[in-house]
Design an enzyme around this catalytic site. Structure first.
Site, PDB file in Angstrom:
ATOM      1  N   ARG A   1       0.908  -1.106   0.178  1.00 43.55           N
ATOM      2  CA  ARG A   1      -0.212   0.002  -0.021  1.00 43.55           C
ATOM      3  C   ARG A   1       0.915   1.042   0.032  1.00 43.55           C
ATOM      4  NH1 ARG A   1      -2.654  -0.380   6.125  1.00 43.55           N
ATOM      5  NH2 ARG A   1      -0.417   0.236   7.304  1.00 43.55           N
TER       6      ARG A   1
ATOM      7  N   ASP B   1       6.000  -7.523   1.579  1.00 48.20           N
ATOM      8  CA  ASP B   1       5.246  -7.033   2.721  1.00 48.20           C
ATOM      9  C   ASP B   1       4.836  -8.019   3.794  1.00 48.20           C
ATOM     10  OD1 ASP B   1       3.515  -4.793   4.221  1.00 48.20           O
ATOM     11  OD2 ASP B   1       3.488  -3.493   2.266  1.00 48.20           O
TER      12      ASP B   1
ATOM     13  N   ASP C   1       9.077  -9.905   6.358  1.00 52.03           N
ATOM     14  CA  ASP C   1       9.479  -8.927   7.519  1.00 52.03           C
ATOM     15  C   ASP C   1      10.898  -8.496   7.225  1.00 52.03           C
ATOM     16  OD1 ASP C   1      10.328  -8.062   9.863  1.00 52.03           O
ATOM     17  OD2 ASP C   1       9.669  -9.576  11.239  1.00 52.03           O
TER      18      ASP C   1
ATOM     19  N   ASN D   1      11.362   0.298   0.919  1.00 50.15           N
ATOM     20  CA  ASN D   1      10.351   1.311   1.339  1.00 50.15           C
ATOM     21  C   ASN D   1       9.668   1.103   2.653  1.00 50.15           C
ATOM     22  OD1 ASN D   1       7.933   3.255   0.854  1.00 50.15           O
ATOM     23  ND2 ASN D   1       7.051   1.281   0.876  1.00 50.15           N
TER      24      ASN D   1
ATOM     25  N   TYR E   1      12.222   7.196  14.842  1.00 51.77           N
ATOM     26  CA  TYR E   1      11.990   7.596  13.460  1.00 51.77           C
ATOM     27  C   TYR E   1      13.083   8.416  12.974  1.00 51.77           C
ATOM     28  CZ  TYR E   1       9.451   8.294   9.117  1.00 51.77           C
ATOM     29  OH  TYR E   1       8.799   8.496   7.801  1.00 51.77           O
TER      30      TYR E   1
ATOM     31  N   VAL F   1       3.465  13.065   2.899  1.00 52.07           N
ATOM     32  CA  VAL F   1       2.562  12.591   1.779  1.00 52.07           C
ATOM     33  C   VAL F   1       1.414  11.690   2.461  1.00 52.07           C
ATOM     34  CG1 VAL F   1       2.857  10.483   0.046  1.00 52.07           C
ATOM     35  CG2 VAL F   1       4.708  12.174   0.503  1.00 52.07           C
TER      36      VAL F   1
ATOM     37  N   THR G   1      -0.490   8.902   2.701  1.00 49.59           N
ATOM     38  CA  THR G   1      -0.456   7.408   3.198  1.00 49.59           C
ATOM     39  C   THR G   1      -1.153   7.079   4.552  1.00 49.59           C
ATOM     40  OG1 THR G   1       1.592   7.577   4.459  1.00 49.59           O
ATOM     41  CG2 THR G   1       1.854   7.600   2.164  1.00 49.59           C
TER      42      THR G   1
ATOM     43  N   THR H   1       0.165   9.356   7.694  1.00 48.37           N
ATOM     44  CA  THR H   1      -0.221  10.563   7.834  1.00 48.37           C
ATOM     45  C   THR H   1      -1.684  10.710   7.942  1.00 48.37           C
ATOM     46  OG1 THR H   1      -0.059  11.039   5.272  1.00 48.37           O
ATOM     47  CG2 THR H   1       1.766  11.317   6.620  1.00 48.37           C
TER      48      THR H   1
END
Length: 249
Positions: free
Chosen positions: A16, A37, A60, A87, A152, A185, A187, A190
């Protein structure tokens, strides 16, 4: 069309958001794509939508065995990997004093260790393909600091450094390594932010996953003289303060 003909790509976090946009665009441009994913239902559905020669694999990214299996299966079914898109990423909130250690470690394990394992595991396959590109999705949090998400921020700065080290190590094999630094962005990450979050940016809106995907495609397909560098797409938020300075005279 056809900018990635005869290329084989692995896209992590591909079920996604930005990852799915990259997978779709790569397939449109002729690449054979492994969508990787932990979201099995969504990932398998996307791979089915893309059609042959796309496939889904459970990955993973923090687990070395998963990486070995993903690369081995991709190479067996599609051919040697020529593009890796790191990603997959997570965000967990909490100040440095409040965030549990296991939460901090989880973010580092996925966002940074996961990309390190990806480079480590995919590089031999990319070498067998005769060279290619590794693109890691960092963030503007890898360029500036943010309070309340130290794990992060640390992981995204680390990813920026990993990119530069890998670029130096892999350049002799014709493997380019670059990082992409999106701002806000739209997604799942957010989803809780409204338009006020981007109101002060020079370009006062959220970016879209497709815009990031087009940058990743440019790096993978066209930026043949670029390695070890950052590509920023953030609506101008890192350019400088939005309020003009005024003279007191």
């Amino acid at each position: 069309m056809g900018r990635l003909n005869e290329r084989v790509a692995i896209v992590t976090g591909g079920a996604r958001g930005i990852g799915a946009a990259v997978a779709r665009l790569f397939a449109e441009e002729g690449a054979a794509v492994t969508v990787a994913d932990v979201l099995d239902t969504e990932g398998a559905k996307l791979a089915a939508e893309l059609g042959a020669p796309a496939r889904y694999t459970h990955l993973d990214v923090s687990t070395e065995d998963d990486w070995r299996r993903a690369v081995t299966e991709t190479e067996r079914e599609l051919g040697p990997v020529s593009v890796l898109v790191n990603n997959a990423g997570i965000l967990e909130w909490g100040t440095i004093e409040e965030q549990p250690l296991e939460s901090f470690r989880r973010v580092i394990d996925v966002n940074l260790q996961g990309a390190w394992l990806g480079v480590r595991t995919a590089a031999p396959s990319i070498r067998r393909a005769g060279g290619g590109a590794i693109v890691s999705i960092s963030s503007i949090a890898g360029i500036t600091g943010y309070a309340g998400i130290s794990g992060y921020v640390a992981s995204k700065w680390g990813l920026r450094g990993l990119t530069k080290a890998a670029a130096l190590e892999l350049a002799p094999d014709g493997i380019r390594v670059c990082s992409v630094h999106p701002g806000a962005v739209r997604t799942a990450m957010t989803a809780g932010f409204d338009d006020s979050f981007t109101a002060a940016q020079p370009l006062p809106r959220f970016g879209e996953p497709d815009e990031v995907a087009r940058m990743v495609l440019f790096i993978a397909a066209d930026a043949s003289f670029s390695t070890g560098v950052e590509f920023v797409l953030d609506g101008g938020v890192t350019v400088g303060p939005p309020t003009p300075l005024t003279s007191s005279r």
